[in-house]
Design an enzyme around this catalytic site. Structure first.
Site, PDB file in Angstrom:
ATOM      1  N   SER A 133     -10.351  -0.102   6.446  1.00  0.00           N
ATOM      2  CA  SER A 133      -9.579  -0.069   5.201  1.00  0.00           C
ATOM      3  C   SER A 133      -8.907  -1.357   4.743  1.00  0.00           C
ATOM      4  CB  SER A 133      -8.539   1.042   5.262  1.00  0.00           C
ATOM      5  OG  SER A 133      -9.175   2.286   5.272  1.00  0.00           O
ATOM      6  N   LYS A 154       0.847  -1.207   0.000  1.00  0.00           N
ATOM      7  CA  LYS A 154       0.000   0.000   0.000  1.00  0.00           C
ATOM      8  C   LYS A 154       0.877   1.249   0.000  1.00  0.00           C
ATOM      9  CE  LYS A 154      -4.022   2.024   2.343  1.00  0.00           C
ATOM     10  NZ  LYS A 154      -4.978   1.915   3.453  1.00  0.00           N
ATOM     11  N   SER A 210      -9.942   1.863   2.362  1.00  0.00           N
ATOM     12  CA  SER A 210      -9.056   2.637   1.519  1.00  0.00           C
ATOM     13  C   SER A 210      -7.986   1.802   0.809  1.00  0.00           C
ATOM     14  CB  SER A 210      -8.362   3.712   2.350  1.00  0.00           C
ATOM     15  OG  SER A 210      -7.467   3.139   3.277  1.00  0.00           O
TER      16      SER A 210
END
Lengths: 98, 474
Positions: free
Chosen positions: B182, B83, B158
């Protein structure tokens, strides 16, 4: 939905200034609407009596965690400055504040 | 069988037995990325050259040391997507934002260091809602990521790109962060196993902060075994993160396969409500029945303060965000503050408001007290049950654009997920059904530091179902 709290344009401008966040007039108008909606929503907490409840800020119960007062390896000056466009003789260069 | 379809467990076996090399494995994922990226937009940076170089190096190590090298480097040659909130030394890290669009970190996050030491090959940095602010991936300053199961729908956020890339074969596992939803929401929306560990279980050092008292560092995998394996590597005390926990890290994979007979499972009535998607409700209740058949005892429970969790969350989290994002001043790195995207600006404004003079007691302090109530509910519940099972989302993956103009509706997609972060407890998303070709996920939730138990339950369920084996037709 009936609105109880109305955030004013002046308040949004004041908050933006506190946060050093430049906003356009259009953004100010939009955030005034949306902030009012969100504050209206979170105002449900006012229904709860929280007088005798202690706040939680650390969920696993840690307190006063200190590191050893010892020198450890760190980034070089060059590495630390590697992402700035604004430097002078090994320092970050900032605009005058006062 | 394509190499990109393998689980970590299968890939490690293949590498040990010399069925293929790490270069073969990494090439397979990179080809898949090249093929799908235009449709998915799952990556912000693809590190093709670096990944192939790393893979070659892994093959050399394996050739010279033999299969026993996996005892020291359990993930040698395994391709992973990271990420973009994770600092990766020498590899651009944008947090999904434009403001630090060209930031190249001079250091690695602790988790990145640990993964590299374990032999992982980084194929790229994944797209995400900027700074982790969002539930759909639509708040990325680098464009929306699409759900591999339906390109017109969101992959969940997210950690949107981490989920989309793994589900589509761009890597064998991916990393995420979970402040309110997320890891778990994208895992649920893309049919993956995702862990939100206990607060402090995994070091936050070097991962760009969203809300520091909520942020947890998790990951997404294709099955429970792989998930447990990764947590064995990432969990543990880190001197660079004062809030990381000193609790011993169990060997999570060792309990997998143990019976769950006698396990007590709580089903809270507040998480199966009117207005939620019926198919989601049915799938999760069906999964509870399956777990009951494995010998668990199911009890109805109540978590009454959950009704206030979203309000509590949307005061405390923006407050912490407004403070954390104050460091982006355009001096030491990045652009000026007007470069912040809409959602970041919205949260800075909201958080600054709830912390400002005259409003602190009415908002922040009150919410911090409500946090105690939400946490107490879970503490009480875990006196009577071992784990709690709830849906991960009230709906199936929604359409791109469906909620993007209405922040309150968007925030409510996390209604079953945020309370877990408020209490700091761990939760594992496990695929538990499909409706109209779209995946459904459930959460197995436990007390703080009960990850081992969550994996055990998830694994037992996975052995008698095969939802997680389905892949998107792309």
């Amino acid at each position: 939905m009936k609105r109880k709290t109305k955030i004013t344009i002046e308040e949004v401008k004041h908050i933006a200034q506190l946060a050093k966040l430049p906003l356009s007039e259009k953004e100010i108008a939009k955030f005034q609407e949306q902030l009012t909606d969100i504050i209206d929503f979170v105002d449900q907490l006012k229904k709860l009596n929280t007088d005798k409840i202690l706040p939680t800020t650390q969920v696993t119960g840690l307190k006063n965690v200190f590191r050893k007062d010892a020198v450890t390896p760190s980034l070089t000056q060059e590495e630390v400055l590697s992402n700035t466009k604004s430097k002078y003789k090994g320092y970050f260069k900032v605009k005058a504040i006062l | 069988m394509n190499l990109f379809s393998l689980t970590i467990q299968e890939a490690v076996k293949g590498l040990k037995e010399k069925q293929f090399s790490s270069v073969d494995l990494v090439t397979s994922c990179l080809e898949r990325i090249n093929q799908e990226e235009k449709k998915l937009n799952a990556f912000i940076t693809v590190a093709e050259e670096g990944a192939l170089k790393q893979a070659k190096n892994c093959d050399i190590q394996l050739a010279s040391s033999g299969p026993q090298i996996f005892e020291q480097k359990p993930l040698l040659g395994i391709p992973a997507a990271i990420k973009d909130l994770y600092n990766t030394k020498g590899l651009r890290t944008t947090a999904g934002s434009k403001i630090i669009n060209s930031y190249v970190p001079p250091y690695d996050a602790t988790v990145v260091t640990k993964l590299k030491t374990a032999g992982v090959v980084i194929v790229g940095k994944t797209n995400q809602d900027a700074w982790g602010h969002g539930s759909s991936g639509e708040n990325s300053d680098h464009g929306v990521t699409r759900n591999p199961y339906d390109f017109t729908r969101v992959p969940g956020g997210s950690s949107s790109g981490s989920a989309a890339s793994l589900a589509s074969g761009g890597c064998l596992f991916s990393t995420g962060t979970d402040t309110g939803s997320s890891v778990r929401l994208p895992a649920a929306y893309c049919n993956l196993v995702g862990i939100k560990p206990t607060y402090g279980r995994v070091s936050r050092y070097g991962i760009i902060a969203m809300a520091s008292s909520f942020d947890t560092i998790g990951h997404l995998t294709k099955n429970v075994y792989d998930n447990a394996k990764i947590l064995e590597i990432t969990a543990g005390k880190d001197d660079l993160d004062a809030t990381s926990a000193t609790e011993k890290v169990p060997k999570y994979t060792q309990v997998l396969g143990q019976s769950i007979k006698g396990l007590s499972v709580g089903v809270p009535k507040e998480y199966f409500v009117e207005g939620m998607d019926n198919k989601v409700k049915e799938s999760v209740l069906e999964a509870v029945k399956t777990i009951e058949k494995l010998g668990a005892k199911v009890k109805q429970i109540s978590l009454p303060s959950s009704a206030f969790a979203m309000s509590c969350y949307y005061i405390l989290v923006p407050s912490e965000i407004s403070s954390n994002l104050s460091r982006f001043d355009g001096i030491r790195f990045g652009q000026e503050r007007e470069t912040f995207g809409d959602e970041a600006k919205r949260r800075i404004i909201l958080g600054t408001y709830t912390l400002s003079a005259g409003y602190f007691d009415a908002y922040y302090l009150r919410a911090a007290k409500v946090r105690s109530l939400v946490k107490k509910d879970f503490d009480q519940a875990f006196k009577n049950v071992d784990v709690i099972i709830v849906p991960s989302s009230p709906s199936l993956p929604f359409k791109i654009g469906e909620k993007s103009d209405d922040p309150v509706q968007m925030y409510l997609s996390d209604i079953f997920l945020c309370p877990i972060n408020i209490a700091g407890i761990p939760s594992l998303n496990v695929p538990c059904g499909f409706a109209g070709g779209l995946p459904v996920g459930m959460q197995i939730v436990g007390p703080q530091f009960s990850e081992e138990l969550l994996f055990k339950v998830g694994y037992a369920y996975e052995q008698v179902t095969d939802w997680n084996k389905r892949t998107p037709k792309i």
